[in-house]
Design a protein around this motif. Sequence first.
Motif, PDB file in Angstrom:
ATOM      1  N   ALA A  11       0.840  -1.201   0.000  1.00 15.20           N
ATOM      2  CA  ALA A  11       0.000   0.000   0.000  1.00 15.20           C
ATOM      3  C   ALA A  11       0.872   1.247   0.000  1.00 15.20           C
ATOM      4  O   ALA A  11       1.834   1.346   0.769  1.00 15.20           O
ATOM      5  N   SER A  12       0.550   2.181  -0.856  1.00 11.69           N
ATOM      6  CA  SER A  12       1.257   3.452  -1.058  1.00 11.69           C
ATOM      7  C   SER A  12       2.624   3.269  -1.708  1.00 11.69           C
ATOM      8  O   SER A  12       3.370   4.227  -1.879  1.00 11.69           O
ATOM      9  N   GLY A  13       2.959   2.026  -2.082  1.00 12.59           N
ATOM     10  CA  GLY A  13       4.252   1.765  -2.719  1.00 12.59           C
ATOM     11  C   GLY A  13       4.202   1.928  -4.222  1.00 12.59           C
ATOM     12  O   GLY A  13       3.138   2.152  -4.819  1.00 12.59           O
TER      13      GLY A  13
ATOM     14  N   PRO B 169       8.559  -9.049  -6.968  1.00 11.09           N
ATOM     15  CA  PRO B 169       9.379  -8.180  -7.832  1.00 11.09           C
ATOM     16  C   PRO B 169      10.144  -7.104  -7.076  1.00 11.09           C
ATOM     17  O   PRO B 169      11.004  -6.436  -7.645  1.00 11.09           O
ATOM     18  N   ILE B 170       9.849  -6.954  -5.794  1.00 14.34           N
ATOM     19  CA  ILE B 170      10.574  -5.977  -4.973  1.00 14.34           C
ATOM     20  C   ILE B 170      12.040  -6.368  -4.822  1.00 14.34           C
ATOM     21  O   ILE B 170      12.925  -5.511  -4.762  1.00 14.34           O
TER      22      ILE B 170
ATOM     23  N   PHE C  15       1.516  -8.425  -8.235  1.00 12.45           N
ATOM     24  CA  PHE C  15       1.298  -8.155  -6.809  1.00 12.45           C
ATOM     25  C   PHE C  15       2.609  -8.278  -6.039  1.00 12.45           C
ATOM     26  O   PHE C  15       3.378  -9.226  -6.236  1.00 12.45           O
ATOM     27  N   ALA C  16       2.850  -7.309  -5.168  1.00 13.84           N
ATOM     28  CA  ALA C  16       4.102  -7.270  -4.410  1.00 13.84           C
ATOM     29  C   ALA C  16       3.814  -7.441  -2.930  1.00 13.84           C
ATOM     30  O   ALA C  16       2.975  -6.735  -2.360  1.00 13.84           O
ATOM     31  N   ASN C  17       4.512  -8.378  -2.316  1.00  9.99           N
ATOM     32  CA  ASN C  17       4.386  -8.657  -0.895  1.00  9.99           C
ATOM     33  C   ASN C  17       5.792  -8.780  -0.324  1.00  9.99           C
ATOM     34  O   ASN C  17       6.641  -9.475  -0.887  1.00  9.99           O
ATOM     35  N   HIS C  18       6.051  -8.131   0.791  1.00 10.39           N
ATOM     36  CA  HIS C  18       7.408  -8.089   1.327  1.00 10.39           C
ATOM     37  C   HIS C  18       7.848  -9.375   2.010  1.00 10.39           C
ATOM     38  O   HIS C  18       8.989  -9.482   2.474  1.00 10.39           O
TER      39      HIS C  18
END
Length: 273
Positions: free
Chosen positions: A65-67, A82-83, A73-76
């Motif tokens: 969110a806000s990234g 892809p981050i 879809f990006a999840n840390h």
Amino acid sequence: LLRHILLHCCPLTLGCALCMCVQVFVPCREESDLLVVFQKYGWYRAGHLAVQSLLGWHLYLFFNASGREYSRFANHFDPFAPIFSKRERPGIVASDLGLAAALYGLYYAGLTWGWAWLVKVYMIPYIIVNFWLVTITYLQHTHPNLPHYEDEEWDWLRGALATVDRSYGFLDILFHRIADTHVTHHLFSQLPHYHAEEATDALKPILGKYYNRDERNVLKALWQEICLCHFVTREQHTGSGVVWFNSVTKHDPVPATEAVAAGFNPEKAAKVK
């Protein structure tokens, strides 16, 4: 710990103030964006601030969110997100295992000493840390007088200077000076915190008007930025790739800099316009 997290969520390394590459608090580009349209209402801004302050860190980690936008879809917590680069994947796996162990430890502590005890000694301090983490990061990179840049205008020095120092009083010591010497951190990110004050004092006369510091009360600045910094547009007169925050009002949007000149009052600025 708080300083460590702040250092790693600071968007400098991937292009601070470069509109498409900042990692968090990426500004909206369209006035018609649904998140922007509702900013004209005070109840929405208050709700936005509450959610951001209490849940912002978790929403960023779980949902980006806000990234910045990615191809998927990006999840840390996903080592293949892809981050992260291929080199970073083992570290993400190790981090996930560490988090799983910590969560089990918290579960066991709750069973042993009670859930009310766990809320008191862990959850409430955790929420307080979340508030400061999100607030400090937001205020370091969101300001009505700070520009963002598109590809053709951005360079490393411009991006590094697109931040602002502000004091949190006695908390500056607890935060290891990450907030009141943040301009220095952008320029010399490997500098130890115990040299940040003297480095900032040396930099001020060199940077001159390009050094930014905000003396407003932190909570006042937080609310005013929520009220003013809604979306970015190109400079009206030049059409260059330098973009500035605009404020949504009940009538027409106005540049955030004009709202500042009108006493941080976007509605007053809109009427003058």
